[in-house]
Design an enzyme around this catalytic site. Structure first.
Site, PDB file in Angstrom:
ATOM      1  N   HIS A 158       1.027  -1.154   0.295  1.00 34.40           N
ATOM      2  CA  HIS A 158       0.227  -0.101   0.180  1.00 34.40           C
ATOM      3  C   HIS A 158       1.274   1.258  -0.243  1.00 34.40           C
ATOM      4  O   HIS A 158       0.551   2.355  -0.711  1.00 34.40           O
ATOM      5  CB  HIS A 158      -0.719  -0.602   1.096  1.00 34.40           C
ATOM      6  N   GLU A 161       2.470   1.508  -3.473  1.00 39.21           N
ATOM      7  CA  GLU A 161       1.336   2.560  -4.457  1.00 39.21           C
ATOM      8  C   GLU A 161       0.855   3.649  -4.344  1.00 39.21           C
ATOM      9  O   GLU A 161       0.914   4.361  -4.670  1.00 39.21           O
ATOM     10  CB  GLU A 161      -0.226   1.875  -3.934  1.00 39.21           C
ATOM     11  N   HIS A 162       1.254   4.216  -2.777  1.00 38.80           N
ATOM     12  CA  HIS A 162       1.392   5.923  -2.999  1.00 38.80           C
ATOM     13  C   HIS A 162       2.422   6.257  -3.067  1.00 38.80           C
ATOM     14  O   HIS A 162       2.627   7.394  -3.807  1.00 38.80           O
ATOM     15  CB  HIS A 162       0.948   5.731  -1.388  1.00 38.80           C
ATOM     16  N   GLU A 234       5.010   9.432   3.282  1.00 41.85           N
ATOM     17  CA  GLU A 234       3.243   8.344   2.878  1.00 41.85           C
ATOM     18  C   GLU A 234       3.272   7.422   3.343  1.00 41.85           C
ATOM     19  O   GLU A 234       1.997   6.900   3.840  1.00 41.85           O
ATOM     20  CB  GLU A 234       3.573   8.176   1.193  1.00 41.85           C
ATOM     21  N   GLU A 259      -4.283   6.821   7.346  1.00 40.06           N
ATOM     22  CA  GLU A 259      -5.580   6.299   6.421  1.00 40.06           C
ATOM     23  C   GLU A 259      -6.057   5.478   6.798  1.00 40.06           C
ATOM     24  O   GLU A 259      -7.230   4.064   6.955  1.00 40.06           O
ATOM     25  CB  GLU A 259      -5.089   5.796   5.006  1.00 40.06           C
TER      26      GLU A 259
HETATM   27 ZN   LIG Z   1      -4.226   4.736   0.532  1.00 38.22          ZN
END
Ligand SMILES: [Zn+2]
Length: 1063
Positions: A158, A161-162, A234, A259
């Site tokens: 994840h 991905e960011h 991130e 998040e």
């Molecule tokens: Zn995310």
């Protein structure tokens, strides 16, 4: 009523998730974590009937026939000369075995039932897979997907991905992804991390834009910079609360870190995540691919980079393209810009293989705790319970169809055995979020469970589930129920969606990456035919499937109960961890933390030159508003609008009923009336039969409250009920007959049933408060400004949750039935109705005549229409409200009054909102670490917001600073151009034939008004923005702020500015 859709049991947590409904298959809650927060809307509540329609404030249209101007900074373009599009596009002359641009064609299929041609290719050197779908649809789609199989819960997939989206070789700027949102006319841009893959999809109608985006996406995924600073921004970092003061609190920060804190404080996501992790031990699925907040700080920068080189390689990549653009250009572009730099890497292919779960020989039981629910209702019904069965691998599309169908037969709607045994009996209040058949992972599973269970009933629930399955295995299912579900597949297959290509990108990938044929799910009709043969003449096909499930020993039984210390345990563990880090910090480490923080902040503050990024110019935007043609007529006395659209054999019906003169004491009950009107039974049908009839003959059947603001005056909002349904053309009379029964012969007098429905409604509303925090905050603020906002709160805000709680606790079912029947009496007045039909030309006359017969029996009562004016009775001094919820992050909404659609300043405010959003993205997301933040303009409000935000006062400051910034001569032409592009990419995004012209009809917006708005939006100057900022957002203008978030002593003790309110 629960119907076939992708929100069968619960909606997906990402409001912008795209999925498998495109191929007619529904899915259970699957947790994907996505990057973009740009589509956060007012509708993120799963209980969609209690929400106002998003159609109301979202005026879109579509453009064709573009003029292209010469490109500015543009990625290498295959061709800029005008090309034939859509139905006139060039035919693709490839055959199996052909090689082209490094690829070899391995399969071509003509999928006649969908009017598509599919091309499967393999990249010769690297083994990369490629699927192209050739269609007349001009909304072209690209996606690249990698299998990502993490071996821990640090969230490495994840965070990667960011971070890949934070700058690449060719585009070494801080944030190409978010910059491209403002430099393109994309119809969709996102990236998401699923449990076993990571996908990067986008859509665009414009060829130049398509290749611009493809260039940025390819470079980001294959050649990202992955800088350490981006990893810290991130992912995670240590920072002192006051950046340069080592005596202040030491904290973990990071966008993904926050998040995931937000995601996992939603009990639905937490449950689904836990269920998956325990059912699939010793595989990648036993970890949280999104990241556990306590594990995220264990991820090192080097591990992030290693994960990239081990997974983001062509040998592990799946390319997907869809649309009317030429595949040959796509292949050339991908080869030249990416694949020609790689060779095959077998070790990667080996590494991402997902092993089979070792099968258990007996049932495994676990007990878990979760955070308490947001409202203390039903204190004795706090348990969740489910049984999950690990089924088979997911390559077989026919098996998937069968299992989805079986899941519908057992669970969906009031005419199914599990619904009756578990929910209608009152044992449970709703299904658990994992309930249903899930074939997204390499091996599928089937789960059934309930929430809102009494401790003493847990054993009974388990017995009931098993006995219900056994009984169904014995008795099978009624033929008309089977037919009603098959009809829903047929309907879904014909229904034309504007995001079909995007849905395929999401829906086909899980077959594909697990080794299945990605084309086979497109043949739904063929598979349905095969199923019909299997079940013909009452063969026990489904019964045998259930026996198979029952005999399977790999069963997981979960019991979950809330623990008020649940979050505190996590918070304590985090604090203890920070304390131990702090205790070991040497002077040098402290200095390094401070230096890193300052370095990151300096970088975030740095103005950057993004001219290396390709972009669309303002002159690429079509000047002329595409007109949607309609015909207005009157059927006897009822106004009717007719839209002639290519609907593929489907008739769409909508009607509004004006309820402005409905007695005020009945108005709060309108959402409940709308939710239950098709759940009580009508005419000769009891509620179970009615459910089956609706699914046998119609699709998209719903009733909802609707507030539409006047385009001329915010004080004049229309108070309405919207009826909506669709059917295959030959079922038109059946569809209208159902409406007649439901409206004129409703069976309201069933107190037992009503009581069950109310308890279910309450449970689902309360469970969903954490995931709808922002929507509730905004709705509450909005109620302070206008009659429309006041009704919004009454119908879809916390006030509606409270009313539902009150009805459940007072238990006066006869009183409620009386109110619902009175509303029913009022709304059958034909003089209050207005209709709209959408269908293809050849079917219009027939549809109009059916509609005329349908309207006849409705009486003309002349109940009348009025404009109800707004009387604000609230305390005007305190303009900030705080609601404490059991969450770890805040949802913040600060609102100002805006102007109506046709007002001169409205378009200026729309551009200003986008410009301010750009400013706030940097402050709230990049620096603050929140998942999202910005400004939206809708519902007559200018709304500053933040979402899953660890900060509160800092964010409120940022809101005010953004306003000051806009007044201090800081807005640039670039800001304005970015805002315009991003507005027009929404404005001109494609609409399905069934939705075209509908929003305009609801709000009374004409083609001329839209053209005028378009002209204004294209001609905005800096001084226009400064002027509206001064006029609407300065200190003298009333604003209202609402926050839902964790208990906050600073705020709650500041009684001069803040009002602490109870949910
Ligand atoms: Zn995310």
């Amino acid at each position: 009523m629960i119907r076939l859709s992708n929100t069968l049991y619960k909606g997906s947590m990402c409001s912008n998730r795209i999925g498998r409904q495109a191929i007619g298959l529904s899915k259970t809650l699957r947790i994907n974590y996505s990057t973009a927060t740009t589509t956060i809307n007012n509708n993120n509540n799963n209980n969609n009937k209690s929400k106002l329609l998003s159609e109301d404030f979202n005026i879109n249209s579509r453009i064709n026939n573009k003029n292209y101007c010469i490109a500015s900074a543009v990625a290498a373009q295959p061709s800029t000369k005008p090309i034939s599009r859509g139905r006139e596009r060039q035919q693709i002359d490839l055959k199996i075995g052909d090689t082209l641009h490094g690829f070899k064609v391995v399969d071509i299929q003509d999928v006649k039932e969908k009017q598509l041609k599919t091309f499967r290719l393999k990249h010769i050197e690297t083994g990369a897979e490629y699927l192209h779908i050739d269609t007349e649809d001009t909304n072209n789609v690209f996606s690249v997907t990698f299998k990502t199989t993490p071996q821990d819960s640090t969230g490495v997939a994840h965070i990667l991905e960011h971070t890949t989206l934070c700058g690449s070789e060719k585009y070494p700027v801080r944030d190409p992804f978010f910059n491209m949102l403002k430099r393109s006319l994309n119809t969709y841009m996102n990236a998401w991390t699923a449990p076993d893959h990571t996908s990067y999809p986008f859509g665009s109608q414009d060829p130049k834009d398509f290749y611009n985006l493809m260039s940025v996406y390819l470079d980001a995924t294959f050649f990202p910079l992955l800088s350490e600073q981006d990893f810290r921004q991130e992912g995670h970092r240590l920072e002192f609360d006051q950046m340069e003061n080592p005596a202040s609190q030491l904290k973990f920060k990071g966008i993904v870190f926050n998040e995931m804190k937000g995601a996992l404080s939603d009990p639905n996501s937490y449950y689904a995540e836990q269920s998956q992790q325990h059912l699939y031990p010793s595989t990648t699925y036993s970890y949280n691919s999104g990241g556990e907040p306590l594990d995220i700080p264990n991820l090192s920068y080097q591990e992030l980079k290693d994960f990239h080189s081990q997974h983001y390689h062509p040998s592990n990549a799946y390319f997907f393209t869809y649309g009317d653009l030429d595949i040959k250009n796509h292949l050339k572009f991908i080869q030249e810009n990416c694949l020609n730099r790689f060779t095959r890497n077998e070790s990667i292919v080996e590494k991402t293989k997902i092993g089979k779960v070792p099968r258990w020989s007996e049932t495994k039981r676990i007990q878990l705790t979760c955070p308490p629910s947001s409202m203390d209702v039903n204190p004795e019904r706090k348990h969740k319970f489910s049984i999950s069965i690990l089924h088979k691998d997911t390559k077989d599309v026919f098996e998937s169809l069968v299992m989805h169908m079986l899941s519908q037969l057992l669970l969906r709607g009031s005419n199914t055995p599990m619904y009756q045994a578990l929910l209608e009996s009152g044992l449970a209040l709703d299904y658990t979020p994992n309930t249903g058949y899930d074939d997204n992972l390499a091996e599928s599973s089937f789960s059934v469970g309930g929430v809102g269970i009494r401790a003493e009933d847990l054993e009974k629930v388990e017995k009931t589930i098993i006995q219900t399955l056994e009984k169904a295995a014995e008795n099978g299912f009624a033929q008309n129920v089977i037919e009603s579900i098959l009809h829903q597949y047929e309907f879904a297959q014909k229904n034309v969606s504007a995001s079909f290509g995007l849905n395929l990108a999401g829906g086909l990938s899980s077959y594909w990456i697990h080794g299945g044929d990605p084309v086979s799910p497109l043949y739904l009709n063929k598979n349905v035919e095969r199923l019909r043969k299997e079940i013909a003449d009452g063969k026990p096909f489904f019964q045998n499937k259930i026996k198979e499930l029952l005999a399977n020993p790999h069963k997981l039984v979960i019991t979950m109960q809330p623990d008020e210390h649940h979050q505190k345990k996590d918070a304590d563990a985090e604090l203890a961890r920070l304390e131990s880090i702090r205790a070991q910090l040497k002077d040098q480490d402290v200095q390094e933390i401070i230096a890193h923080s300052k370095e990151l902040q300096a970088r975030q503050n740095q103005e950057q030159d993004v001219s290396c990024l390709p972009k669309i110019n303002i002159c690429d935007i079509e000047k002329k508003q595409k007109k949607i043609h309609h015909r207005d007529t009157v059927l006897e006395t009822t106004p009717l609008r007719v839209l002639d659209q290519p609907t593929n054999g489907i008739s769409y019906f909508r009607a509004t009923i004006d309820i402005s003169t409905l007695p005020e004491d009945l108005k709060p009950y309108v959402p409940i009336f709308c939710s239950f009107i098709d759940e009580m039974g009508a005419g000769q049908f009891d509620h179970k039969q009615l459910d089956t009839e609706i699914n046998l003959y119609t699709g998209k059947f719903s009733t909802s409250p609707l507030i539409s603001g006047s385009p001329f005056d915010l004080a004049e909002s229309k108070e309405q009920i919207l009826l909506k349904s669709a059917c295959l053309n030959h079922n038109t009379d059946k569809m209208f007959d159902l409406w007649t029964k439901i409206l004129l012969e409703n069976r309201w007098k069933n107190a037992d049933l009503l009581k069950i429905l109310l308890a279910q409604r309450q449970s689902s509303m309360v469970e969903n408060i954490p995931s709808s925090g922002l929507s509730y905050a905004k709705t509450y603020s909005g109620s302070k400004f206008s009659r429309g906002g006041y009704l919004g709160e009454m119908w879809s805000g916390l006030a509606q949750v409270r009313l539902t709680n009150q009805m459940v606790s007072q238990n006066d079912m006869d009183g409620i039935i009386d109110k619902l029947a009175r509303i029913n009496q009022f709304v059958i007045d034909r003089s209050l109705m207005k209709c709209l039909v959408t269908t293809e030309n050849t079917n219009i006359t027939a549809l109009e005549s059916s509609l005329a017969s349908f309207l006849k029996p409705f009486p003309i009562l002349n109940n009348g229409s009025t404009i109800n004016h707004f009387a604000n009775t609230s305390d005007t001094n305190a303009n900030k409200s705080f609601f404490a919820i059991p969450a770890t992050v805040n949802y913040v909404s600060q609102n100002y009054q805006s102007v109506p659609y046709t007002h001169q300043d409205s378009s200026n405010l729309q551009v200003l909102s986008k410009v301010l959003s750009e400013y706030l993205h940097k402050e709230i997301r990049e620096k603050g670490g929140a998942y999202g933040g910005g400004v939206s303009l809708d519902s007559g409000l200018i709304s500053f917001y933040s979402y899953r935000d660890p900060n509160l006062l800092k964010t409120l400051n940022a809101f005010n600073e953004s306003i000051q910034w806009s007044l201090n001569d800081k807005i640039t032409d670039k800001n304005i151009e970015s805002a315009q592009l991003s507005i027009f990419s929404d404005f001109d995004s494609p609409e399905s034939p069934s939705n075209r012209g509908v929003a305009e009809w609801m709000r009374g917006i004409t083609n001329e008004m839209k053209q005028e708005r378009r002209d204004r939006l294209l001609n905005i100057k800096k001084k226009d923005l400064e002027q509206v900022s001064q006029k609407y957002l300065n200190n003298n203008n009333p604003s209202y702020t609402t926050v839902l978030g964790p208990a906050n002593t600073d705020i709650q003790s500041d009684t001069t500015n803040w009002k602490s309110e109870a949910l």
